[in-house]
Scaffold this active site. Sequence first.
Site, PDB file in Angstrom:
ATOM      1  N   GLN A 263      -2.318  -8.787  -6.760  1.00  0.00           N
ATOM      2  CA  GLN A 263      -1.274  -7.443  -6.413  1.00  0.00           C
ATOM      3  C   GLN A 263      -0.358  -7.735  -5.307  1.00  0.00           C
ATOM      4  O   GLN A 263       0.659  -7.152  -5.357  1.00  0.00           O
ATOM      5  CB  GLN A 263      -2.149  -6.418  -6.180  1.00  0.00           C
TER       6      GLN A 263
ATOM      7  N   ASP B  80       0.893  -1.208   0.031  1.00  0.00           N
ATOM      8  CA  ASP B  80       0.154   0.034   0.029  1.00  0.00           C
ATOM      9  C   ASP B  80       0.882   1.345  -0.313  1.00  0.00           C
ATOM     10  O   ASP B  80       0.325   2.201  -0.349  1.00  0.00           O
ATOM     11  CB  ASP B  80      -0.994   0.040   1.183  1.00  0.00           C
TER      12      ASP B  80
END
Length: 319
Positions: free
Chosen positions: A251, A127
């Site tokens: 991801q 992130d």
Amino acid sequence: MKRIGVLTSGGDSPGMNAAIRAVVRKAIYHGVEVYGIYHGYAGLIAGNIKKLEVGDVGDIIHRGGTILYTARCPEFKTEEGQKKGIEQLKKHGIEGLVVIGGDGSYQGAKKLTEHGFPCVGVPGTIDNDIPGTDFTIGFDTALNTVIDAIDKIRDTATSHERTYVVEVMGRHAGDIALWSGLAGGAETILIPEADYDMDDIIARLKRGHERGKKHSIIIVAEGVGSGVDFGRQIQEATGFETRVTVLGHVQRGGSPTAFDRVLASRLGARAVELLLEGKGGRCVGIQNNQIVDHDIAEALAKTHTVDQRMYTLSKELSI
């Protein structure tokens, strides 16, 4: 300091293995034993701890995930859980700990430090939302995974003259959406840090269609809302055939990029140096390509902010 531990915690990210490798080899180079703690803080409480040798971290620098495994551990948020963890560390003669993970992992390291046990945090999360560092381990790899998907989606979007909504990870931070949208030439990027006007988005899509643009890519960070809902709203408001792709956990996987491998190696090695210097309660990062360290409590007190200049640029280039 003669013996240190290392664990990975929270969500995994590509490059964690490279960081583990750096911690183990840097420590052994300086004559320090390293113990791997499996399954994060849950494994620490359970005493799932094993000595690591140089060979244990051979041929892992290119592998995604974490050989130490990872897990969430609500029990470690309690005073009792933290004391159990410290008992296990003392039982195994471990004098310092390297914690690789995100903000939740840092909170655990902070608590251990408050109990008098020296810890150093290493930022590992796709992130890119950890204060005190320009980049976190795994962000670049995740970014490249998303870019690859966007490029492929654009091919089929062009062929079928469709609008595509691509939902990417980022509950509170829009870095993946912003960077991938800018690099992938997205027409619209929606991030948690910025308000948006759905009417304006619809109007811009219609203007593009009027001047001959038959396909569009919209990137939505999961923290903004459901990509499926956005796709439905767009199709209903414009009449354009719209499809939605939710990239999800793909991801987090994959072989780390060269950037993430080098970053992880530098950060992992610096974490060991800090422990050997007697500096606990720290976290490492990279700023302006220089390895830095900060007080972990001070870092946690800050809030990660997305690069507003990049967000402005993305809007200027998506006319």
